[in-house]
Design an enzyme around this catalytic site. Structure first.
Site, PDB file in Angstrom:
ATOM      1  N   ASP A 210      12.668 -11.253 -13.075  1.00 53.80           N
ATOM      2  CA  ASP A 210      11.785 -10.996 -11.934  1.00 53.80           C
ATOM      3  C   ASP A 210      10.342 -10.885 -12.422  1.00 53.80           C
ATOM      4  O   ASP A 210      10.042 -10.062 -13.282  1.00 53.80           O
ATOM      5  CB  ASP A 210      12.179  -9.683 -11.252  1.00 53.80           C
ATOM      6  CG  ASP A 210      11.245  -9.361 -10.092  1.00 53.80           C
ATOM      7  OD1 ASP A 210      11.464  -9.921  -9.008  1.00 53.80           O
ATOM      8  OD2 ASP A 210      10.290  -8.588 -10.278  1.00 53.80           O
TER       9      ASP A 210
ATOM     10  N   TYR B 185      13.815  -2.363  -6.952  1.00 54.81           N
ATOM     11  CA  TYR B 185      12.856  -2.324  -8.066  1.00 54.81           C
ATOM     12  C   TYR B 185      12.607  -0.888  -8.520  1.00 54.81           C
ATOM     13  O   TYR B 185      12.957   0.058  -7.810  1.00 54.81           O
ATOM     14  CB  TYR B 185      11.579  -3.097  -7.728  1.00 54.81           C
ATOM     15  CG  TYR B 185      10.564  -2.503  -6.766  1.00 54.81           C
ATOM     16  CD1 TYR B 185       9.839  -1.351  -7.068  1.00 54.81           C
ATOM     17  CD2 TYR B 185      10.271  -3.158  -5.571  1.00 54.81           C
ATOM     18  CE1 TYR B 185       8.874  -0.858  -6.211  1.00 54.81           C
ATOM     19  CE2 TYR B 185       9.301  -2.664  -4.689  1.00 54.81           C
ATOM     20  CZ  TYR B 185       8.605  -1.502  -5.017  1.00 54.81           C
ATOM     21  OH  TYR B 185       7.648  -1.013  -4.170  1.00 54.81           O
TER      22      TYR B 185
ATOM     23  N   GLN C  62      12.764  -7.148  -1.507  1.00 61.18           N
ATOM     24  CA  GLN C  62      12.737  -6.410  -2.775  1.00 61.18           C
ATOM     25  C   GLN C  62      11.963  -5.113  -2.536  1.00 61.18           C
ATOM     26  O   GLN C  62      10.799  -5.144  -2.138  1.00 61.18           O
ATOM     27  CB  GLN C  62      12.056  -7.246  -3.868  1.00 61.18           C
ATOM     28  CG  GLN C  62      12.075  -6.530  -5.204  1.00 61.18           C
ATOM     29  CD  GLN C  62      11.474  -7.344  -6.347  1.00 61.18           C
ATOM     30  OE1 GLN C  62      10.493  -6.934  -6.954  1.00 61.18           O
ATOM     31  NE2 GLN C  62      12.073  -8.478  -6.656  1.00 61.18           N
TER      32      GLN C  62
ATOM     33  N   TYR D  48       1.447  -9.757 -12.050  1.00 62.04           N
ATOM     34  CA  TYR D  48       1.691  -9.037 -13.307  1.00 62.04           C
ATOM     35  C   TYR D  48       0.862  -9.657 -14.431  1.00 62.04           C
ATOM     36  O   TYR D  48       1.062 -10.822 -14.796  1.00 62.04           O
ATOM     37  CB  TYR D  48       3.184  -9.036 -13.672  1.00 62.04           C
ATOM     38  CG  TYR D  48       4.088  -8.450 -12.598  1.00 62.04           C
ATOM     39  CD1 TYR D  48       3.582  -7.620 -11.600  1.00 62.04           C
ATOM     40  CD2 TYR D  48       5.447  -8.723 -12.579  1.00 62.04           C
ATOM     41  CE1 TYR D  48       4.399  -7.087 -10.617  1.00 62.04           C
ATOM     42  CE2 TYR D  48       6.275  -8.182 -11.598  1.00 62.04           C
ATOM     43  CZ  TYR D  48       5.737  -7.375 -10.617  1.00 62.04           C
ATOM     44  OH  TYR D  48       6.546  -6.860  -9.648  1.00 62.04           O
TER      45      TYR D  48
ATOM     46  N   THR E 238       9.479  -7.525 -15.206  1.00 61.70           N
ATOM     47  CA  THR E 238       8.405  -7.908 -16.142  1.00 61.70           C
ATOM     48  C   THR E 238       7.059  -7.265 -15.809  1.00 61.70           C
ATOM     49  O   THR E 238       6.033  -7.694 -16.327  1.00 61.70           O
ATOM     50  CB  THR E 238       8.203  -9.445 -16.163  1.00 61.70           C
ATOM     51  OG1 THR E 238       7.788  -9.863 -14.856  1.00 61.70           O
ATOM     52  CG2 THR E 238       9.447 -10.185 -16.579  1.00 61.70           C
TER      53      THR E 238
HETATM   54  N1  LIG Z   1       8.104  -5.902  -5.615  1.00 61.87           N
HETATM   55  C1  LIG Z   1       7.353  -4.903  -6.045  1.00 61.87           C
HETATM   56  O1  LIG Z   1       6.399  -4.466  -5.381  1.00 61.87           O
HETATM   57  C2  LIG Z   1       7.690  -4.275  -7.365  1.00 61.87           C
HETATM   58  C3  LIG Z   1       7.128  -3.030  -7.710  1.00 61.87           C
HETATM   59  C4  LIG Z   1       7.487  -2.470  -8.935  1.00 61.87           C
HETATM   60  C5  LIG Z   1       8.362  -3.142  -9.780  1.00 61.87           C
HETATM   61  N2  LIG Z   1       8.864  -4.367  -9.428  1.00 61.87           N
HETATM   62  C6  LIG Z   1       9.789  -5.113 -10.331  1.00 61.87           C
HETATM   63  O2  LIG Z   1      10.835  -4.253 -10.738  1.00 61.87           O
HETATM   64  C7  LIG Z   1      10.864  -4.174 -12.166  1.00 61.87           C
HETATM   65  C8  LIG Z   1      11.366  -2.813 -12.632  1.00 61.87           C
HETATM   66  O3  LIG Z   1      10.551  -1.768 -12.166  1.00 61.87           O
HETATM   67  P1  LIG Z   1       9.472  -1.000 -13.094  1.00 61.87           P
HETATM   68  O4  LIG Z   1       8.985  -1.897 -14.150  1.00 61.87           O
HETATM   69  O5  LIG Z   1       8.513  -0.393 -12.134  1.00 61.87           O
HETATM   70  O6  LIG Z   1      10.230   0.219 -13.706  1.00 61.87           O
HETATM   71  P2  LIG Z   1      11.692   0.599 -14.267  1.00 61.87           P
HETATM   72  O7  LIG Z   1      12.490  -0.598 -14.583  1.00 61.87           O
HETATM   73  O8  LIG Z   1      12.220   1.606 -13.323  1.00 61.87           O
HETATM   74  O9  LIG Z   1      11.275   1.379 -15.607  1.00 61.87           O
HETATM   75  C9  LIG Z   1      10.669   0.730 -16.694  1.00 61.87           C
HETATM   76  C10 LIG Z   1      10.425   1.795 -17.783  1.00 61.87           C
HETATM   77  O10 LIG Z   1      11.683   2.346 -18.167  1.00 61.87           O
HETATM   78  C11 LIG Z   1      11.893   2.143 -19.555  1.00 61.87           C
HETATM   79  N3  LIG Z   1      13.320   1.819 -19.741  1.00 61.87           N
HETATM   80  C12 LIG Z   1      13.955   0.646 -19.502  1.00 61.87           C
HETATM   81  N4  LIG Z   1      15.261   0.728 -19.780  1.00 61.87           N
HETATM   82  C13 LIG Z   1      15.465   1.990 -20.225  1.00 61.87           C
HETATM   83  C14 LIG Z   1      16.596   2.684 -20.690  1.00 61.87           C
HETATM   84  N5  LIG Z   1      17.801   2.083 -20.749  1.00 61.87           N
HETATM   85  N6  LIG Z   1      16.433   3.983 -21.060  1.00 61.87           N
HETATM   86  C15 LIG Z   1      15.230   4.599 -20.993  1.00 61.87           C
HETATM   87  N7  LIG Z   1      14.122   4.001 -20.568  1.00 61.87           N
HETATM   88  C16 LIG Z   1      14.241   2.694 -20.188  1.00 61.87           C
HETATM   89  C17 LIG Z   1      10.998   1.012 -19.976  1.00 61.87           C
HETATM   90  O11 LIG Z   1      10.661   1.157 -21.343  1.00 61.87           O
HETATM   91  P3  LIG Z   1      10.414  -0.076 -22.371  1.00 61.87           P
HETATM   92  O12 LIG Z   1       9.767  -1.195 -21.583  1.00 61.87           O
HETATM   93  O13 LIG Z   1       9.550   0.500 -23.394  1.00 61.87           O
HETATM   94  O14 LIG Z   1      11.750  -0.513 -22.933  1.00 61.87           O
HETATM   95  C18 LIG Z   1       9.813   1.217 -19.045  1.00 61.87           C
HETATM   96  O15 LIG Z   1       8.942   2.206 -19.558  1.00 61.87           O
HETATM   97  C19 LIG Z   1       9.399  -4.459 -12.533  1.00 61.87           C
HETATM   98  O16 LIG Z   1       9.237  -4.728 -13.902  1.00 61.87           O
HETATM   99  C20 LIG Z   1       9.107  -5.605 -11.607  1.00 61.87           C
HETATM  100  O17 LIG Z   1       9.676  -6.802 -12.089  1.00 61.87           O
HETATM  101  C21 LIG Z   1       8.556  -4.915  -8.217  1.00 61.87           C
END
Ligand SMILES: NC(=O)c1ccc[n+]([C@@H]2O[C@H](COP(=O)([O-])OP(=O)(O)OC[C@H]3O[C@@H](n4cnc5c(N)ncnc54)[C@H](OP(=O)(O)O)[C@@H]3O)[C@@H](O)[C@H]2O)c1
Length: 284
Positions: free
Chosen positions: A48, A191, A163, A53, A19
């Site tokens: 998550d 992540y 994570q 956020y 999210t």
């Molecule tokens: N613990 C930490 O420090 C930390 C750091 C970073 C992230 N996180 C967690 O991990 C989650 C995921 O990581 P993230 O948000 O950095 O990035 P991600 O999931 O690697 O990528 C998200 C991006 O990819 C796109 N996307 C999603 N599914 C897709 C698909 N099937 N095909 C093509 N593009 C796709 C999304 O587009 P749309 O949204 O437009 O569909 C968005 O622009 C976060 O949201 C958060 O909850 C945790």
């Protein structure tokens, strides 16, 4: 949904929904709530989030998405390091619970290591657990030395997850952190599985080897990237998606994972080599 056992014996689903970047723009809220609900309908029951956020905005989106169906959801949230002292953790958790309109969080994480002594944060987590406000707790962005230190402290034996950034382009944790967690049966949460990358032609998603594997299976590169992570033993994957097509694709990666062949995996290793030495933990 397939799950892994946490050290407490609770079960965590292997695929979830991220999210990050949700709850920032009021005009996107309807789509964000709808995306999370679609994921839940498709059986992707882990969500998550973090107090960071949208400065609470994402937790409010989650609260709206899970209203009336809390029982189906495995909820993960995180506390800021600057709120991680005894009183701060208690207050931050209570704020998160209010925003998500629930009385307990399934897994509560320290978002990254700050200046508060770890023993104080762990003590606060243990107390929240005794109060029933959280079911399990863990950490995020901890490298192996941090994990070793935390594991040796009172309450450290209850750390349920780390994570961390893990995807095809960022495989550094395979050198020692992932094997260490595996040995201890501590599931690791991956992540940014798609490198946070909205541009499907660039970065990880634009890799030609990944594209070749995707073509062989008639799926998208993103699905292969998520499925590859789902193939790793003891790993939970949390892609974030707002577009409904992305939510559906990511859910379908669960079925793709067992279909990846030895040839596919070898091609992915060629495109994204495994680490050959220790590297410091990469983070976002
Ligand atoms: N613990 C930490 O420090 C930390 C750091 C970073 C992230 N996180 C967690 O991990 C989650 C995921 O990581 P993230 O948000 O950095 O990035 P991600 O999931 O690697 O990528 C998200 C991006 O990819 C796109 N996307 C999603 N599914 C897709 C698909 N099937 N095909 C093509 N593009 C796709 C999304 O587009 P749309 O949204 O437009 O569909 C968005 O622009 C976060 O949201 C958060 O909850 C945790």
């Amino acid at each position: 949904m397939k799950g892994l056992l946490l050290p407490s014996g609770s079960r965590i689903p292997v695929l979830g929904q991220g999210t990050w970047n949700m709850g920032e723009d009021p005009s996107a809220r309807r789509d964000e709530v709808a995306a999370l609900r679609l994921g839940l309908e498709l059986g992707v029951s882990l969500i998550d989030t973090a107090e960071m956020y949208g400065e609470g905005g994402a937790e409010e989106v989650v609260g709206e998405a899970i209203a009336g169906r809390r029982d189906e959801v495995f909820l993960v949230s995180k506390v800021y390091p600057h709120n991680a002292d005894r009183r701060g953790v208690q207050a931050a958790c209570e704020r998160s619970l209010r925003r998500m309109q629930t009385d307990s969080i399934d897994l509560y994480l320290l978002h990254w290591r700050g200046n508060v002594p770890l023993e104080e944060t762990l003590d606060a987590f243990v107390r929240l657990r005794e109060q029933g406000k959280i079911r399990d707790f863990g950490v995020s962005n901890f490298d192996l030395d941090d994990m070793l230190e935390a594991a040796a402290l009172p309450g450290g034996e209850l750390i349920a997850t780390d994570q961390v950034l893990y995807n095809l382009s960022q495989r550094g944790i395979e050198w020692e952190l992932l094997p260490w967690c595996r040995e201890r049966h501590i599931p690791l949460m991956a992540y940014s599985p798609l490198e946070s990358n909205p541009n499907e032609q660039a970065g990880l998603l634009g890799n030609p080897q990944l594209a070749a594997v995707a073509r062989r299976h008639g799926v998208t590169p993103a699905q292969v990237a998520v499925a590859w992570l789902l193939r790793q033993e003891n790993v939970v994957v949390i892609p974030k998606a707002v577009r409904p097509q992305h939510v559906r694709e990511n859910r379908a990666a669960l079925d793709l994972a067992p279909a990846l062949t030895a040839e596919d995996l070898a091609q992915l290793d060629a495109g994204f080599p495994a680490p050959q030495r220790r590297r410091p933990l990469a983070m976002r």
